[in-house]
Scaffold this motif. Structure first.
Motif, short mmCIF file in Angstrom:
data_model
loop_
_atom_site.label_atom_id
_atom_site.label_comp_id
_atom_site.label_asym_id
_atom_site.label_seq_id
_atom_site.Cartn_x
_atom_site.Cartn_y
_atom_site.Cartn_z
N LEU A 149 52.40 52.32 33.32
CA LEU A 149 52.79 51.89 31.98
C LEU A 149 52.12 52.75 30.92
O LEU A 149 52.75 53.20 29.97
CB LEU A 149 52.38 50.43 31.77
N LEU B 101 58.74 39.36 28.17
CA LEU B 101 57.53 38.62 28.52
C LEU B 101 57.64 37.15 28.13
O LEU B 101 58.25 36.80 27.12
CB LEU B 101 56.32 39.23 27.81
N ALA C 230 48.36 36.91 27.02
CA ALA C 230 47.39 37.49 27.95
C ALA C 230 47.33 39.01 27.78
O ALA C 230 46.27 39.62 27.85
CB ALA C 230 47.76 37.13 29.38
N GLU D 201 44.16 36.72 33.14
CA GLU D 201 44.52 37.87 32.32
C GLU D 201 44.93 39.05 33.19
O GLU D 201 45.88 39.78 32.89
CB GLU D 201 43.35 38.26 31.42
N ARG D 202 44.20 39.25 34.26
CA ARG D 202 44.52 40.37 35.15
C ARG D 202 45.93 40.23 35.72
O ARG D 202 46.72 41.18 35.71
CB ARG D 202 43.51 40.45 36.29
N GLU D 203 46.24 39.02 36.19
CA GLU D 203 47.57 38.83 36.78
C GLU D 203 48.67 38.91 35.73
O GLU D 203 49.76 39.44 35.99
CB GLU D 203 47.63 37.50 37.52
N ALA D 204 48.38 38.40 34.54
CA ALA D 204 49.38 38.48 33.48
C ALA D 204 49.59 39.94 33.05
O ALA D 204 50.71 40.37 32.78
CB ALA D 204 48.95 37.64 32.27
N LEU D 205 48.50 40.68 33.03
CA LEU D 205 48.61 42.09 32.70
C LEU D 205 49.47 42.81 33.73
O LEU D 205 50.33 43.63 33.41
CB LEU D 205 47.22 42.72 32.64
N PHE D 206 49.26 42.45 34.96
CA PHE D 206 50.05 43.05 36.05
C PHE D 206 51.53 42.76 35.87
O PHE D 206 52.37 43.67 35.87
CB PHE D 206 49.54 42.50 37.39
N SER D 207 51.86 41.48 35.68
CA SER D 207 53.29 41.16 35.59
C SER D 207 53.87 41.71 34.29
O SER D 207 55.02 42.16 34.26
CB SER D 207 53.51 39.65 35.71
N ALA D 208 53.07 41.71 33.22
CA ALA D 208 53.58 42.25 31.96
C ALA D 208 53.87 43.74 32.10
O ALA D 208 54.92 44.23 31.70
CB ALA D 208 52.57 42.01 30.84
N ALA D 209 52.94 44.46 32.70
CA ALA D 209 53.14 45.91 32.87
C ALA D 209 54.37 46.18 33.72
O ALA D 209 55.18 47.06 33.41
CB ALA D 209 51.91 46.55 33.50
#
Lengths: 164, 164
Positions: free
Chosen positions: A22, A131, A138, B135-143
């Motif tokens: 990304l 999103l 997040a 936050e880490r998992e949300a960052l992952f799915s967001a990316a």
DNA sequence: ATCGGTTTGTTGACATGTCAATCATGCACG
DNA sequence: CGTGCATGATTGACATGTCAACAAACCGAT
């Protein structure tokens, strides 16, 4: 062999890969959209956007650099190109003979007015629409925290220049 | 005036600003850490890392470009520089006379072994440590979602080249 | 006023990335 | 087996960014 390094787990590697892709792909995609649909590149857009937001449409190069968090030489090079293209003008700063006031030309104004809807749509359609609310928040806090961490580590660009 | 553009709300602008700052600042910070603590830049590191992960430490330029999702010319220019620096070697590919096999030199191997701990620490300390699990998992799915959206829009780089 | 250090901005050398053009090879299909 | 298109890789022209050096102007302490 530095045996105390905390290597990444499989899952962490997966997360890291997604983030890295990304990080380096987003900017070029944004650039591609702008160049396709307007006369501006992403960096030119951000300069004109900063000028648009300024009270009277004028900013000193110094303040522009601070606001964009760019190196001065980068801005200087870009402004020279943008001046050649007729997007901005430079005028000597009366209160400080070292400084220059930067302002949009009419062509610059027209260009950003024409480019803005497509750019905003790009952001909305590719960042906000995909999103959930939770993911968006997040992402916000994650981006803020990561940036803060890098700043604390002294690795952010323009380490000397304090913002604002 | 294109009155149907869905402009960003105040809060959305705030999120967008945080994301944009991260997008353009993270890479240069990563580069800065590597250059400070090793003989490698971030792009050189990623080439050597891809070679390290390959079965026998050898990859065709084509596969390297696919894996990194880079344009061929970019890779070609970089490999030329890395060859000059003595980090990699090129050998003709026996099964396809158009192709080249890329492999690390000993100096390249030494360089990435030396650089890896610092690089991994940078990622861990600035990406994983500051974030909560959520936050880490949300960052992952967001990316992942943002990247997918850009691909669907046809704005990802190397649009012609299919991965894998 | 003036001296030394800081700030502002430009410049040139260089590193890196993109794009289009080129060339050779591989491959599918008649 | 050729003909034509696809693929792999390089190259050169160009755009952009970084870094260090520079020059001019500011500023604070004497």
């Amino acid at each position: 062999m530095s045996s105390d390094t905390r290597w990444l787990s499989e899952h962490e590697q997966e997360v890291w890969r997604a983030l890295r892709e990304l990080l380096w792909g987003f900017e070029s995609a944004m650039d591609r959209q702008l160049i396709r649909d307007s006369e501006l590149s992403a960096v030119e857009y951000s300069v004109l956007a900063a000028l648009s937001e300024a009270d009277d449409g004028v900013l000193r190069a110094r303040d522009l650099a601070r606001q964009l968090d760019w190196e001065r030489s980068r801005l200087s090079h870009l402004l020279k190109r943008m001046e050649t293209k007729g997007l901005v003008m430079r005028a000597e700063c009366p209160s400080d003979l070292r400084g220059y006031n930067i302002m949009m030309t009419k062509a610059g104004h027209d260009a950003i007015v024409q480019a803005a809807p497509g750019h905003v749509s790009f952001v909305r359609e590719n960042v906000f629409d995909p999103l959930t609310d939770e993911e968006r928040e997040a992402l916000f806090s994650a981006a803020t925290k990561i940036q803060a961490s890098i700043r604390d580590a002294g690795l952010w660009q323009n380490q000397g220049a304090q913002k604002g």
